[in-house]
Design an enzyme around this catalytic site. Structure first.
Site, PDB file in Angstrom:
ATOM      1  CB  SER A  39      -3.901   9.214  -6.096  1.00  0.00           C
ATOM      2  OG  SER A  39      -3.619   9.960  -4.937  1.00  0.00           O
ATOM      3  CE  LYS A  80      -3.494   7.228  -2.037  1.00  0.00           C
ATOM      4  NZ  LYS A  80      -3.249   7.714  -3.346  1.00  0.00           N
TER       5      LYS A  80
END
Length: 186
Positions: A39, A80
């Protein structure tokens, strides 16, 4: 015999002190994490081993584009990048990030954008109010996070905004593999 006993006792004290110090550092200052999944490509690779700085956000507030580790659930931490800060409206239109109506460059995606084909997209269009929670602006005490690999990331587009108090810390250093050793950030 007493001298040997004292020597063992000194070694035991030193060992206990070292273990105590390591425990304090690990619990309150820095922590290792292993990146799990794609990701955050191309910035972070699957299985990169990193150090998370746990004290940064005790001293200051998170900044846009900081890479953070947060508790996504009781069992799982995610890594993230912060895109939206409290009080901001976030929107993506035609691959451009808009914060409060002003375009903001995402320099960490420049290479991805240059290499993509005309029919590909990195970030599908969305506005904050379309995400879980349907907020008009990022609420106080929260941030909006996205993975750098936008097509393969479970982030605020699915989870909604993330409470700042769920942030473990700022990802600051890749230490393994050695050929990728580097400080990370914007």
């Amino acid at each position: 015999m007493a001298k040997k006993k004292n020597e063992w006792f000194d070694w035991l004290k030193a060992l206990l002190f070292a273990l105590g110090l390591a425990f304090i550092v690990r619990m309150f200052l820095f922590s290792p994490i292993v990146v799990d999944g794609p990701s955050m490509l191309p910035t972070l690779h699957d299985q990169d081993q990193m150090i998370v700085n746990k004290i940064t956000y005790k001293i200051r507030k998170p900044d846009r584009f900081d890479i953070v580790v947060f508790h996504a659930s009781a069992q799982k931490d995610f890594i993230k990048r912060i895109i939206g800060l409290p009080g901001e409206h976030v929107e993506f239109i035609d691959e451009v990030l808009y914060i409060n109506g002003e375009s903001v460059e995402e320099s960490f995606l420049t290479e991805q954008k240059e290499n993509m084909k005309s029919y590909q997209t990195i970030t599908n269009d969305f506005a904050l109010e379309e995400l879980p929670g349907e907020y008009e602006v990022v609420p106080e005490g929260h941030v909006l996070v996205l993975g750098d690999n936008r097509g393969n990331s479970t982030d605020s587009r699915m989870l909604g905004v993330i409470p700042i108090d769920q942030i473990v810390g700022k990802a600051s250093l890749i230490y393994w593999p050695l050929d990728r050793m580097q400080f990370v950030g914007e």
